[in-house]
Scaffold this motif. Structure first.
Motif, PDB file in Angstrom:
ATOM      1  N   GLY A 125       0.786  -1.225   0.000  1.00 34.05           N
ATOM      2  CA  GLY A 125       0.000   0.000   0.000  1.00 34.05           C
ATOM      3  C   GLY A 125       0.818   1.275   0.000  1.00 34.05           C
ATOM      4  O   GLY A 125       0.281   2.360   0.242  1.00 34.05           O
ATOM      5  N   CYS A 136      -9.358   9.593  11.741  1.00 34.60           N
ATOM      6  CA  CYS A 136      -8.974   8.183  11.840  1.00 34.60           C
ATOM      7  C   CYS A 136      -8.646   7.848  13.287  1.00 34.60           C
ATOM      8  O   CYS A 136      -7.888   8.556  13.959  1.00 34.60           O
ATOM      9  N   SER A 167       2.309   6.449   2.046  1.00 39.81           N
ATOM     10  CA  SER A 167       1.091   5.653   1.928  1.00 39.81           C
ATOM     11  C   SER A 167       0.249   6.165   0.768  1.00 39.81           C
ATOM     12  O   SER A 167       0.220   7.365   0.481  1.00 39.81           O
ATOM     13  N   SER A 196      -3.924   7.717   7.342  1.00 40.30           N
ATOM     14  CA  SER A 196      -5.133   7.142   7.953  1.00 40.30           C
ATOM     15  C   SER A 196      -5.115   5.642   7.704  1.00 40.30           C
ATOM     16  O   SER A 196      -4.457   5.163   6.781  1.00 40.30           O
ATOM     17  N   CYS A 197      -5.861   4.907   8.538  1.00 46.55           N
ATOM     18  CA  CYS A 197      -5.779   3.447   8.460  1.00 46.55           C
ATOM     19  C   CYS A 197      -6.678   2.848   7.388  1.00 46.55           C
ATOM     20  O   CYS A 197      -6.425   1.750   6.891  1.00 46.55           O
ATOM     21  N   GLY A 198      -7.773   3.540   7.052  1.00 48.60           N
ATOM     22  CA  GLY A 198      -8.715   3.008   6.074  1.00 48.60           C
ATOM     23  C   GLY A 198      -9.587   1.894   6.597  1.00 48.60           C
ATOM     24  O   GLY A 198     -10.357   1.302   5.836  1.00 48.60           O
ATOM     25  N   GLN A 199      -9.518   1.615   7.897  1.00 42.28           N
ATOM     26  CA  GLN A 199     -10.229   0.470   8.455  1.00 42.28           C
ATOM     27  C   GLN A 199     -11.245   0.844   9.538  1.00 42.28           C
ATOM     28  O   GLN A 199     -12.165   0.081   9.802  1.00 42.28           O
ATOM     29  N   ARG A 233      -3.007   5.777   0.829  1.00 39.47           N
ATOM     30  CA  ARG A 233      -4.372   5.817   1.362  1.00 39.47           C
ATOM     31  C   ARG A 233      -5.115   7.085   0.959  1.00 39.47           C
ATOM     32  O   ARG A 233      -6.273   7.037   0.551  1.00 39.47           O
ATOM     33  N   ASN A 234      -4.476   8.247   1.082  1.00 38.30           N
ATOM     34  CA  ASN A 234      -5.118   9.520   0.739  1.00 38.30           C
ATOM     35  C   ASN A 234      -4.395  10.230  -0.395  1.00 38.30           C
ATOM     36  O   ASN A 234      -4.456  11.450  -0.525  1.00 38.30           O
ATOM     37  N   CYS A 238     -12.812   6.372   8.998  1.00 38.89           N
ATOM     38  CA  CYS A 238     -12.279   6.193   7.640  1.00 38.89           C
ATOM     39  C   CYS A 238     -13.359   5.659   6.712  1.00 38.89           C
ATOM     40  O   CYS A 238     -13.505   6.119   5.567  1.00 38.89           O
ATOM     41  N   PRO A 244     -11.368  10.661   7.005  1.00 36.20           N
ATOM     42  CA  PRO A 244     -10.057  10.107   7.373  1.00 36.20           C
ATOM     43  C   PRO A 244      -9.267  10.987   8.324  1.00 36.20           C
ATOM     44  O   PRO A 244      -8.366  10.502   9.007  1.00 36.20           O
TER      45      PRO A 244
END
Length: 369
Positions: free
Chosen positions: A28, A104, A147, A89-92, A149-150, A96, A101
């Motif tokens: 990721g 988070c 990351s 952010s974790c995304g989980q 993620r964002n 999120c 996010p």
């Protein structure tokens, strides 16, 4: 791989260019060759330990760079893409999944501890692990592992130095007005403190069609720039009390406070109209308390709340800001001052002394410490 990074070893404003070892990107993540990185007050809060990031650390969270390698599972980005990473952010977690996010539940791992969720870091100094995943990037360096993620892809024609502040400072100010406060055409809004975040809030208020946009600060040059960017009124709080000025203008529907100074926040709240809101977006030292007149809060239906990153989800809000920039509604060139990476201490000094609004570091292709 060997990289050059600006390392903070002791609390203060000194960033030393040092040779570090950067690991390959994990799942990721991507390896970025940085082109530009904005200096944000959050970076300075971390370097001075107002924001308790473990030292030694490589800070920086407004990076723009070119993807050079991708980690396992990365399909949305490829080598050669220019990207803006965004915060971590974790995304989980629940927030999120709710497209928030910035809130988070594991955000402290990235934004405070500067580590991955598992506690690891991709960055080493003299073979010892250091804080090297600040806001999931640590972009005060020639390269970083970030990351996805964002992360947002940027078109090749967009200037990296102008896009960098969209990652935090400009996003926070714009999001505060357009998302967190969701101001409407015809409303009155004030902004206390007109640095990057405050000036972004003023530009957002003009986009939203606010009938009155008040800029409050103690720096005459900043107030003049605020007028140029959309403020209808300015208040030099060294000369005129904030509360009195806001009430004389009819009271505000909303106030964006960037100062994190309790006395300013209280005056701003008392200067709102009935059912007015003060949104606090500044960084304060843990333990700072805000004392309010509860009767005034209740009887006038006023509210005060905080916001992280203006409640923005970078994946949807950064493209929106880019469109404002392309339309000429977000003249980022009026607030950005560029510095070569090796002059980072000068850029920080100019920021602290109020000589520039948004310093952005330009990264060379190759640099030696």
């Amino acid at each position: 791989m060997k990289i050059t990074a600006a390392v903070v070893r002791q609390p203060g404003h000194h960033f030393a260019l040092e040779s570090c070892e950067l690991q390959a990107p994990g799942p990721g993540e991507v390896l970025l060759e940085l082109e530009a990185a904005g200096i944000c007050h959050t970076d300075l809060a971390a370097s001075t330990q107002v924001w308790p990031v473990p030292l030694p650390a490589v800070l920086g969270h407004e990076g723009v760079g070119i993807v050079r390698a991708v980690g396992e599972g990365v399909e949305a980005f490829a080598p050669g893409d220019r990207v803006l990473p965004g915060f971590g952010s974790c995304g989980q977690c629940r927030n999120c999944h709710g497209n928030q996010p910035g809130y988070c539940q594991n955000g402290a791992s990235f934004q405070v501890h500067g580590r991955r969720l598992d506690g690891s870091t991709p960055l080493y100094l003299n073979s010892e692990p250091i804080t090297g995943h600040f806001f999931a990037q640590s972009s005060f360096a020639t390269h970083c592992v970030a990351s996805t993620r964002n992360m947002v892809r940027l078109d090749p024609d967009l200037p990296p130095a102008l896009m960098a502040p969209l990652a935090c400072g400009v996003q926070t100010g714009m999001g505060a007005v357009l998302l967190a406060l969701d101001v409407r055409e015809g409303q009155a809004i004030a902004v206390t403190g007109v640095g990057t975040v405050g000036l972004a809030a003023i530009m957002a208020a003009r986009i939203a069609g606010c009938r009155r946009i008040v800029a409050a600060d103690i720096n005459p040059e900043r107030l003049a720039l605020a007028r140029e960017l959309g403020a209808t009124d300015t208040v030099d709080t060294r000369e005129t009390p904030l509360r009195r000025s806001l009430l004389k203008l009819g009271g505000m529907d909303a106030v964006v406070d960037t100062t994190a100074v309790p006395a300013v926040i209280r005056e701003a709240l008392e200067g709102t109209a009935q059912r007015g809101t003060v949104l606090c977006v500044g960084v304060s030292r843990p333990g700072v308390e805000l004392h309010l007149d509860l009767a005034g809060l209740t009887l006038a239906g006023r509210s005060v709340r905080g916001s992280i990153e203006g409640d923005a989800d970078p994946r949807s809000f950064v493209p929106r800001m880019i469109e404002y920039y392309r339309q000429g509604l977000l003249p980022l060139e009026k607030i950005v001052t560029e510095y070569p990476f090796e002059r980072i201490d000068e850029a920080v000094r100019d920021t602290v002394e109020g000589r520039v609004v948004k310093p952005v570091l330009k990264m060379p292709a190759q640099i030696s410490p």
